[in-house]
Design a protein around this motif. Structure first.
Motif, PDB file in Angstrom:
ATOM      1  N   THR A  66       5.878  -5.625  -5.485  1.00  0.00           N
ATOM      2  CA  THR A  66       6.264  -5.115  -4.162  1.00  0.00           C
ATOM      3  C   THR A  66       6.519  -6.246  -3.168  1.00  0.00           C
ATOM      4  O   THR A  66       6.530  -6.019  -1.965  1.00  0.00           O
ATOM      5  N   GLU A  95       1.286   4.150  -3.043  1.00  0.00           N
ATOM      6  CA  GLU A  95       0.955   5.558  -2.878  1.00  0.00           C
ATOM      7  C   GLU A  95       2.089   6.459  -3.358  1.00  0.00           C
ATOM      8  O   GLU A  95       1.848   7.530  -3.912  1.00  0.00           O
ATOM      9  N   VAL A  96       3.331   6.021  -3.123  1.00  0.00           N
ATOM     10  CA  VAL A  96       4.484   6.863  -3.472  1.00  0.00           C
ATOM     11  C   VAL A  96       4.968   6.606  -4.893  1.00  0.00           C
ATOM     12  O   VAL A  96       5.332   7.527  -5.622  1.00  0.00           O
ATOM     13  N   PHE A  97       4.962   5.315  -5.277  1.00  0.00           N
ATOM     14  CA  PHE A  97       5.434   4.924  -6.612  1.00  0.00           C
ATOM     15  C   PHE A  97       4.334   4.124  -7.315  1.00  0.00           C
ATOM     16  O   PHE A  97       4.387   2.891  -7.347  1.00  0.00           O
ATOM     17  N   PRO A  98       3.336   4.786  -7.854  1.00  0.00           N
ATOM     18  CA  PRO A  98       2.194   4.065  -8.439  1.00  0.00           C
ATOM     19  C   PRO A  98       2.568   3.176  -9.618  1.00  0.00           C
ATOM     20  O   PRO A  98       1.824   2.253  -9.949  1.00  0.00           O
ATOM     21  N   ARG A 157       0.827  -1.211   0.000  1.00  0.00           N
ATOM     22  CA  ARG A 157       0.000   0.000   0.000  1.00  0.00           C
ATOM     23  C   ARG A 157       0.863   1.264   0.000  1.00  0.00           C
ATOM     24  O   ARG A 157       0.612   2.213  -0.764  1.00  0.00           O
ATOM     25  N   THR A 158       1.897   1.284   0.843  1.00  0.00           N
ATOM     26  CA  THR A 158       2.756   2.468   0.946  1.00  0.00           C
ATOM     27  C   THR A 158       3.513   2.724  -0.345  1.00  0.00           C
ATOM     28  O   THR A 158       3.578   3.861  -0.833  1.00  0.00           O
ATOM     29  N   LEU A 159       4.088   1.679  -0.919  1.00  0.00           N
ATOM     30  CA  LEU A 159       4.816   1.847  -2.176  1.00  0.00           C
ATOM     31  C   LEU A 159       3.890   2.281  -3.304  1.00  0.00           C
ATOM     32  O   LEU A 159       4.260   3.076  -4.171  1.00  0.00           O
TER      33      LEU A 159
END
Length: 225
Positions: free
Chosen positions: A177, A169-172, A165-167
């Motif tokens: 992942t 948001e930052v690197f769509p 989820r975090t990746l």
């Protein structure tokens, strides 16, 4: 975070009356805290004792305490080859009527201070090569450890879902992942948690297994302009 647990009310320990908690800690650990030199933070506080040790006290809601428990500082006492303050004893209790736990740990009092008051440094702190060698040696030793614990940076347990989820948001544009390798990490290795001139790492409450590379990128040698 376990959503099935009740959420504890947010409390800022910098503004909360703490005398009852301090007295309970003193009685349980049989120490006397220096009231004039307490270091107060949002969810923790610490202070020197009359016998030349340091006591760290933290308040944490049930929703931030997973099945592995909440004893990272104590669990870190078995790590070999890592420069850290010695752990002596600890005590934990539930806040009556609230989904909240308190924990206090008594540790070795270090002579050195934090490299920085916050997580970042904007200028080269001028640390000697011996300091960097000690950092590398401790991180290498930490990487060789084994633990069933999962790291909880900022009290949140690392999971594959959280990383994805975090990746995203930052690197769509990133599609793969998957965490292919886990390794022991301090999980809060910022400039505020490393000491100098004598090297040591403090604040081990959230250490455990994390995606490989987490420890490596948290604290880096500044580049000269």
């Amino acid at each position: 975070m376990n959503r099935s647990l009740p959420i504890a009310a947010l409390v800022d320990l910098r503004r909360q009356p703490m005398e009852d908690v301090l007295e309970r800690v003193e009685e349980a650990l049989r120490v006397r805290l220096d009231r004039e030199a307490l270091v107060r933070k949002r969810r923790s506080l610490g202070g020197r004792t009359e016998r030349g040790t340091w006591v760290r006290i933290e308040r944490r809601g049930f929703e931030r305490i997973g099945p592995q428990g909440w004893n990272g500082t104590e669990a870190a006492a078995v790590l070999q080859g890592v420069a850290m303050p010695e752990w002596y004893r600890g005590v934990a209790w539930r806040e009556p009527g609230e989904p909240v736990m308190w924990r206090a740990d008594e540790l070795e009092l270090l002579a050195s201070a934090s490299v920085a008051g916050g997580a970042l440094v904007l200028e080269d702190p001028g640390l000697p090569d011996a300091w960097w060698a000690a950092l590398n040696a401790s991180l290498d030793a930490l990487a060789d450890q084994q633990t069933p614990r999962i790291a909880t940076p900022d009290t949140v347990t690392i999971t594959q879902e959280q990383v994805t989820r975090t990746l995203g948001e930052v690197f769509p544009g990133v599609t793969d992942t998957r965490i292919e390798r886990w390794a022991p990490a301090h999980a809060d290795l910022t400039w505020a948690n490393v000491m100098a001139p004598e090297f040591s790492i403090v604040d081990w409450e959230d250490w455990a297994m994390a995606p490989r590379g987490l420890t490596v990128v948290e604290t880096r040698r500044p580049r000269h302009p």
